[in-house]
Design an enzyme around this catalytic site. Structure first.
Site, PDB file in Angstrom:
ATOM      1  N   TYR A  21       0.912  -1.149   0.031  1.00 58.14           N
ATOM      2  CA  TYR A  21       0.061  -0.033  -0.061  1.00 58.14           C
ATOM      3  C   TYR A  21       0.912   1.257   0.047  1.00 58.14           C
ATOM      4  O   TYR A  21       0.634   2.084  -0.653  1.00 58.14           O
ATOM      5  CB  TYR A  21      -0.814   0.005   1.224  1.00 58.14           C
TER       6      TYR A  21
ATOM      7  N   GLU B 123       5.701  16.651   1.338  1.00 55.05           N
ATOM      8  CA  GLU B 123       4.678  17.059   0.247  1.00 55.05           C
ATOM      9  C   GLU B 123       3.709  16.024   0.159  1.00 55.05           C
ATOM     10  O   GLU B 123       2.495  16.396  -0.289  1.00 55.05           O
ATOM     11  CB  GLU B 123       5.783  16.936  -0.902  1.00 55.05           C
TER      12      GLU B 123
ATOM     13  N   GLU C 103      -4.891  17.923   1.860  1.00 59.29           N
ATOM     14  CA  GLU C 103      -5.613  18.660   0.597  1.00 59.29           C
ATOM     15  C   GLU C 103      -6.825  17.675  -0.009  1.00 59.29           C
ATOM     16  O   GLU C 103      -7.767  18.302  -0.050  1.00 59.29           O
ATOM     17  CB  GLU C 103      -4.705  19.265  -0.234  1.00 59.29           C
TER      18      GLU C 103
ATOM     19  N   LYS D 294      -5.374  24.088   4.580  1.00 65.09           N
ATOM     20  CA  LYS D 294      -4.631  23.712   3.407  1.00 65.09           C
ATOM     21  C   LYS D 294      -3.469  24.683   3.184  1.00 65.09           C
ATOM     22  O   LYS D 294      -2.398  24.118   2.875  1.00 65.09           O
ATOM     23  CB  LYS D 294      -5.638  23.831   2.108  1.00 65.09           C
TER      24      LYS D 294
END
Length: 127
Positions: free
Chosen positions: A18, A71, A78, A96
């Site tokens: 995963y 990141e 987000e 966000k």
């Protein structure tokens, strides 16, 4: 080997599957991750080109991992925010923005580390 050990190892293998699926999904779909990955590849190329030290490699690898990890987390936040509240909402926008701010901290840290490592090498080549 008993069933619990077998279940443990199978579970770990599934977790890795995963995780790799998520990493490849990020690299295929997220432009910011793709850009950061390209910068990472360039940094690795320059590392080999200039023959950086083992310590410099460690700092470089850690900052690459830091930036790509943050990141990825930013992207997950987000996407979760967009799922929870697809329309623009002030509180979601703040969440966000904060997640994106974490990426800036990581990217600026990586930039400073990169400058500390590579400026002397570029200076030596130029002068």
């Amino acid at each position: 080997m008993n069933k619990t050990e077998n279940g443990f190892f199978k579970g770990r293998l599934k977790s890795f599957r995963y995780a790799f699926k998520g990493a490849f999904l990020l690299l295929r779909t997220e432009h910011s991750v793709i850009a950061q990955f390209i910068i990472a590849i360039l940094s690795i190329f320059f590392g080999f080109l200039f023959g950086i030290t083992k310590t410099e490699w460690l700092f470089q690898i850690l900052t690459i991992g830091l930036v790509l990890s943050i990141e990825g987390l930013n992207t997950a936040i987000e996407k979760l925010c967009d799922f929870i509240h697809p329309d623009h909402h002030k509180k979601i926008a703040v969440i966000k923005d904060i997640a994106a701010g974490a990426v800036i901290f990581a990217a600026l840290t990586a930039l400073v580390v990169g400058l500390i490592i590579y400026l002397p090498y570029f200076y030596e080549k130029l002068f």
